[in-house]
Design a protein around this motif. Structure first.
Motif, PDB file in Angstrom:
ATOM      1  N   GLN A 128     -56.356 -74.375 -42.188  1.00  0.00           N
ATOM      2  CA  GLN A 128     -57.495 -73.671 -41.591  1.00  0.00           C
ATOM      3  C   GLN A 128     -58.668 -73.500 -42.557  1.00  0.00           C
ATOM      4  OE1 GLN A 128     -56.598 -70.430 -38.731  1.00  0.00           O
ATOM      5  NE2 GLN A 128     -54.450 -70.669 -39.338  1.00  0.00           N
ATOM      6  N   PHE A 129     -58.495 -73.929 -43.816  1.00  0.00           N
ATOM      7  CA  PHE A 129     -59.562 -73.765 -44.798  1.00  0.00           C
ATOM      8  C   PHE A 129     -60.820 -74.538 -44.400  1.00  0.00           C
ATOM      9  CE2 PHE A 129     -58.002 -71.781 -48.876  1.00  0.00           C
ATOM     10  CZ  PHE A 129     -56.847 -71.248 -48.331  1.00  0.00           C
ATOM     11  N   PHE A 130     -60.682 -75.833 -44.156  1.00  0.00           N
ATOM     12  CA  PHE A 130     -61.847 -76.658 -43.831  1.00  0.00           C
ATOM     13  C   PHE A 130     -62.448 -76.277 -42.476  1.00  0.00           C
ATOM     14  CE2 PHE A 130     -60.393 -80.455 -46.667  1.00  0.00           C
ATOM     15  CZ  PHE A 130     -60.404 -79.608 -47.767  1.00  0.00           C
ATOM     16  N   PRO A 131     -61.620 -76.056 -41.432  1.00  0.00           N
ATOM     17  CA  PRO A 131     -62.202 -75.617 -40.151  1.00  0.00           C
ATOM     18  C   PRO A 131     -62.993 -74.316 -40.273  1.00  0.00           C
ATOM     19  CG  PRO A 131     -59.973 -76.421 -39.806  1.00  0.00           C
ATOM     20  CD  PRO A 131     -60.180 -76.353 -41.293  1.00  0.00           C
ATOM     21  N   LEU A 132     -62.573 -73.419 -41.176  1.00  0.00           N
ATOM     22  CA  LEU A 132     -63.317 -72.173 -41.364  1.00  0.00           C
ATOM     23  C   LEU A 132     -64.721 -72.465 -41.869  1.00  0.00           C
ATOM     24  CD1 LEU A 132     -63.644 -69.107 -41.585  1.00  0.00           C
ATOM     25  CD2 LEU A 132     -62.656 -69.254 -43.888  1.00  0.00           C
ATOM     26  N   GLU A 133     -64.811 -73.354 -42.862  1.00  0.00           N
ATOM     27  CA  GLU A 133     -66.120 -73.700 -43.422  1.00  0.00           C
ATOM     28  C   GLU A 133     -67.016 -74.336 -42.361  1.00  0.00           C
ATOM     29  OE1 GLU A 133     -63.998 -74.497 -47.763  1.00  0.00           O
ATOM     30  OE2 GLU A 133     -64.724 -76.178 -46.549  1.00  0.00           O
ATOM     31  N   GLU A 134     -66.433 -75.219 -41.567  1.00  0.00           N
ATOM     32  CA  GLU A 134     -67.196 -75.886 -40.505  1.00  0.00           C
ATOM     33  C   GLU A 134     -67.682 -74.878 -39.466  1.00  0.00           C
ATOM     34  OE1 GLU A 134     -64.875 -78.306 -37.863  1.00  0.00           O
ATOM     35  OE2 GLU A 134     -66.579 -79.558 -37.304  1.00  0.00           O
ATOM     36  N   ALA A 135     -66.805 -73.956 -39.089  1.00  0.00           N
ATOM     37  CA  ALA A 135     -67.150 -72.983 -38.056  1.00  0.00           C
ATOM     38  C   ALA A 135     -68.220 -72.006 -38.542  1.00  0.00           C
ATOM     39  CB  ALA A 135     -65.901 -72.228 -37.614  1.00  0.00           C
ATOM     40  N   LEU A 136     -68.111 -71.561 -39.790  1.00  0.00           N
ATOM     41  CA  LEU A 136     -69.117 -70.648 -40.337  1.00  0.00           C
ATOM     42  C   LEU A 136     -70.489 -71.310 -40.381  1.00  0.00           C
ATOM     43  CD1 LEU A 136     -67.095 -69.044 -43.271  1.00  0.00           C
ATOM     44  CD2 LEU A 136     -68.037 -67.808 -41.305  1.00  0.00           C
ATOM     45  N   ALA A 137     -70.519 -72.568 -40.848  1.00  0.00           N
ATOM     46  CA  ALA A 137     -71.786 -73.296 -40.911  1.00  0.00           C
ATOM     47  C   ALA A 137     -72.392 -73.460 -39.523  1.00  0.00           C
ATOM     48  CB  ALA A 137     -71.579 -74.652 -41.578  1.00  0.00           C
ATOM     49  N   ALA A 160     -76.980 -69.044 -34.483  1.00  0.00           N
ATOM     50  CA  ALA A 160     -76.067 -70.182 -34.631  1.00  0.00           C
ATOM     51  C   ALA A 160     -76.808 -71.504 -34.457  1.00  0.00           C
ATOM     52  CB  ALA A 160     -74.939 -70.077 -33.612  1.00  0.00           C
ATOM     53  N   THR A 161     -76.178 -72.573 -34.925  1.00  0.00           N
ATOM     54  CA  THR A 161     -76.719 -73.909 -34.707  1.00  0.00           C
ATOM     55  C   THR A 161     -76.347 -74.367 -33.299  1.00  0.00           C
ATOM     56  OG1 THR A 161     -74.748 -75.102 -35.452  1.00  0.00           O
ATOM     57  CG2 THR A 161     -76.313 -74.391 -37.150  1.00  0.00           C
ATOM     58  N   THR A 162     -76.919 -75.491 -32.891  1.00  0.00           N
ATOM     59  CA  THR A 162     -76.652 -76.003 -31.544  1.00  0.00           C
ATOM     60  C   THR A 162     -75.217 -76.486 -31.372  1.00  0.00           C
ATOM     61  OG1 THR A 162     -77.499 -78.161 -32.262  1.00  0.00           O
ATOM     62  CG2 THR A 162     -79.051 -76.673 -31.173  1.00  0.00           C
ATOM     63  N   SER A 163     -74.502 -76.700 -32.488  1.00  0.00           N
ATOM     64  CA  SER A 163     -73.124 -77.194 -32.405  1.00  0.00           C
ATOM     65  C   SER A 163     -72.101 -76.075 -32.269  1.00  0.00           C
ATOM     66  CB  SER A 163     -72.791 -78.037 -33.644  1.00  0.00           C
ATOM     67  OG  SER A 163     -72.782 -77.225 -34.814  1.00  0.00           O
ATOM     68  N   GLY A 215     -46.398 -62.230 -34.189  1.00  0.00           N
ATOM     69  CA  GLY A 215     -45.221 -63.015 -34.535  1.00  0.00           C
ATOM     70  C   GLY A 215     -45.421 -64.499 -34.344  1.00  0.00           C
ATOM     71  N   SER A 216     -46.687 -64.954 -34.335  1.00  0.00           N
ATOM     72  CA  SER A 216     -46.973 -66.369 -34.143  1.00  0.00           C
ATOM     73  C   SER A 216     -48.131 -66.787 -35.044  1.00  0.00           C
ATOM     74  CB  SER A 216     -47.337 -66.652 -32.678  1.00  0.00           C
ATOM     75  OG  SER A 216     -48.516 -65.953 -32.314  1.00  0.00           O
ATOM     76  N   ASP A 217     -48.351 -68.102 -35.141  1.00  0.00           N
ATOM     77  CA  ASP A 217     -49.411 -68.644 -35.987  1.00  0.00           C
ATOM     78  C   ASP A 217     -50.321 -69.557 -35.153  1.00  0.00           C
ATOM     79  OD1 ASP A 217     -48.266 -67.408 -38.257  1.00  0.00           O
ATOM     80  OD2 ASP A 217     -46.924 -69.122 -38.561  1.00  0.00           O
ATOM     81  N   PRO A 218     -51.271 -68.994 -34.420  1.00  0.00           N
ATOM     82  CA  PRO A 218     -52.191 -69.842 -33.650  1.00  0.00           C
ATOM     83  C   PRO A 218     -52.897 -70.841 -34.567  1.00  0.00           C
ATOM     84  CG  PRO A 218     -52.477 -67.525 -33.094  1.00  0.00           C
ATOM     85  CD  PRO A 218     -51.584 -67.566 -34.287  1.00  0.00           C
ATOM     86  N   THR A 219     -53.120 -72.042 -34.077  1.00  0.00           N
ATOM     87  CA  THR A 219     -53.673 -73.116 -34.907  1.00  0.00           C
ATOM     88  C   THR A 219     -54.936 -72.701 -35.640  1.00  0.00           C
ATOM     89  OG1 THR A 219     -52.763 -74.738 -33.363  1.00  0.00           O
ATOM     90  CG2 THR A 219     -54.446 -75.514 -34.903  1.00  0.00           C
ATOM     91  N   TYR A 220     -55.845 -72.023 -34.947  1.00  0.00           N
ATOM     92  CA  TYR A 220     -57.099 -71.592 -35.575  1.00  0.00           C
ATOM     93  C   TYR A 220     -57.258 -70.074 -35.520  1.00  0.00           C
ATOM     94  CZ  TYR A 220     -58.313 -76.539 -35.103  1.00  0.00           C
ATOM     95  OH  TYR A 220     -58.318 -77.918 -35.174  1.00  0.00           O
ATOM     96  N   GLY A 221     -56.151 -69.381 -35.412  1.00  0.00           N
ATOM     97  CA  GLY A 221     -56.207 -67.926 -35.250  1.00  0.00           C
ATOM     98  C   GLY A 221     -56.930 -67.210 -36.368  1.00  0.00           C
ATOM     99  N   ALA A 222     -56.646 -67.588 -37.614  1.00  0.00           N
ATOM    100  CA  ALA A 222     -57.282 -66.920 -38.749  1.00  0.00           C
ATOM    101  C   ALA A 222     -58.763 -67.235 -38.813  1.00  0.00           C
ATOM    102  CB  ALA A 222     -56.590 -67.335 -40.051  1.00  0.00           C
ATOM    103  N   VAL A 223     -59.130 -68.468 -38.467  1.00  0.00           N
ATOM    104  CA  VAL A 223     -60.544 -68.859 -38.450  1.00  0.00           C
ATOM    105  C   VAL A 223     -61.310 -67.990 -37.456  1.00  0.00           C
ATOM    106  CG1 VAL A 223     -62.176 -70.701 -37.938  1.00  0.00           C
ATOM    107  CG2 VAL A 223     -60.054 -71.232 -39.135  1.00  0.00           C
ATOM    108  N   VAL A 224     -60.755 -67.856 -36.270  1.00  0.00           N
ATOM    109  CA  VAL A 224     -61.391 -67.034 -35.240  1.00  0.00           C
ATOM    110  C   VAL A 224     -61.519 -65.592 -35.724  1.00  0.00           C
ATOM    111  CG1 VAL A 224     -61.206 -66.147 -32.880  1.00  0.00           C
ATOM    112  CG2 VAL A 224     -60.548 -68.514 -33.384  1.00  0.00           C
ATOM    113  N   GLY A 225     -60.490 -65.109 -36.418  1.00  0.00           N
ATOM    114  CA  GLY A 225     -60.524 -63.749 -36.949  1.00  0.00           C
ATOM    115  C   GLY A 225     -61.652 -63.547 -37.944  1.00  0.00           C
ATOM    116  N   VAL A 226     -61.847 -64.510 -38.832  1.00  0.00           N
ATOM    117  CA  VAL A 226     -62.921 -64.399 -39.828  1.00  0.00           C
ATOM    118  C   VAL A 226     -64.288 -64.428 -39.145  1.00  0.00           C
ATOM    119  CG1 VAL A 226     -63.989 -65.407 -41.870  1.00  0.00           C
ATOM    120  CG2 VAL A 226     -61.508 -65.447 -41.638  1.00  0.00           C
TER     121      VAL A 226
END
Length: 283
Positions: free
Chosen positions: A82-91, A247-250, A24-35
């Motif tokens: 969360q679109f751009f953060p997802l791309e950054e996190a995957l990379a 993963a990368t060092t970042s 019942g909530s929308d964590p700021t990066y919740g969907a990114v973490v899920g992916v």
């Protein structure tokens, strides 16, 4: 090897609304973490070659062909952010990601499947999305569609069973029945059964007798163009570019920023497994 191609946009939506229903909530990066968790789970399950396609910009060249084609309008801001953060996190996780602008994520998946299927080293290509238009990419049991929503794996026989037409005729089928998710309505009076029957009898829309579609032929051909995925995006030259090597060092700092501590530990454990298998590791 088996190549896994993931619809990152779909996965982001899936996790966003799944979290909302559950918490019942929308964590700021919740969907990114899920992916990220989903991709980590795939690697834990043995996946070695992975590519993720995303819609960096929702609009594409198709919007100039059909003004009512899908846009970013209506996407909730907390999800869209969360679109751009997802791309950054995957990379940062070391996963190959294709952020699409002029083309769509579906075009990237179709192009990647086409490139990978040409490689004799590839045993199978799995496209992870339930989107109907990706069914056109299925080739026998070599290129298959993985539908998390239904749990089905669709090869050519599976596509025929679901839609009543073969993969090659999916664009013709969608042109007639329409695709609400992409914003084009199809041709009035042509439902799934009628459309499949006509396609199986006459073939491609271009082969239909003139009395079938009559004044609707140009509109139907336009919708077919919208439904036909591009396979010419130059995404990679060798499937080994999709090989996950850690993963990368970042990644640690990115994971901390988005609250993905558990995923970070899983990735670290996977990296240890890679080190145990090989004396060297690319970061």
């Amino acid at each position: 090897m088996i190549v896994h191609l993931v619809d990152g946009t779909y996965e982001l939506f899936r996790h966003f609304y799944g979290i909302r229903r559950a918490k019942g909530s929308d964590p700021t990066y919740g969907a990114v973490v899920g992916v990220l968790g989903t991709v980590a789970e795939m690697i834990e399950g043995g996946a070695t070659h992975i590519g993720v396609a995303t819609d960096h910009v929702i609009e594409s060249f198709r919007n100039s062909l059909w003004p009512e084609y899908k846009t970013s309008e209506g996407i909730e801001p907390v999800l869209h952010a969360q679109f751009f953060p997802l791309e950054e996190a995957l990379a940062a996780m070391g996963v190959v990601v294709w952020p699409m602008i002029e083309l769509e994520a579906d075009d990237a998946l179709a192009s990647a499947a086409h490139i990978a299927a040409q490689d004799e080293r590839v045993q199978k290509v799995c496209i992870w999305t339930p989107d109907k238009d990706l069914a056109q990419c299925v080739v026998d049991q070599r290129v298959v569609q993985m539908d998390r929503r239904s749990g089905q794996i669709r090869d050519t026989a599976g596509v025929l069973a679901k839609f009543g037409v073969t993969p090659a005729h999916i664009p013709d089928y969608l042109a007639l029945v329409g695709d609400a998710a992409d914003g084009y309505p199809g041709i009035t009076g042509y439902g799934p059964k009628t459309s499949a029957r006509l396609i199986n009898r006459y073939g491609r829309l271009e082969q239909f007798p003139s009395e079938i579609l009559k004044d609707n032929i140009e509109r139907a051909l336009l919708f077919k163009k919208l439904a036909t995925l591009r396979i010419d995006a130059p995404l990679f030259g060798d499937v080994e570019e999709l090989h996950w090597r850690g993963a990368t060092t970042s990644f640690a700092s990115v994971a901390e920023k988005i609250g993905a501590a558990r995923v970070s530990k899983r990735v670290f454990d996977l990296e240890k497994g890679l080190l145990n298998k090989s004396p060297t590791k690319n970061s």
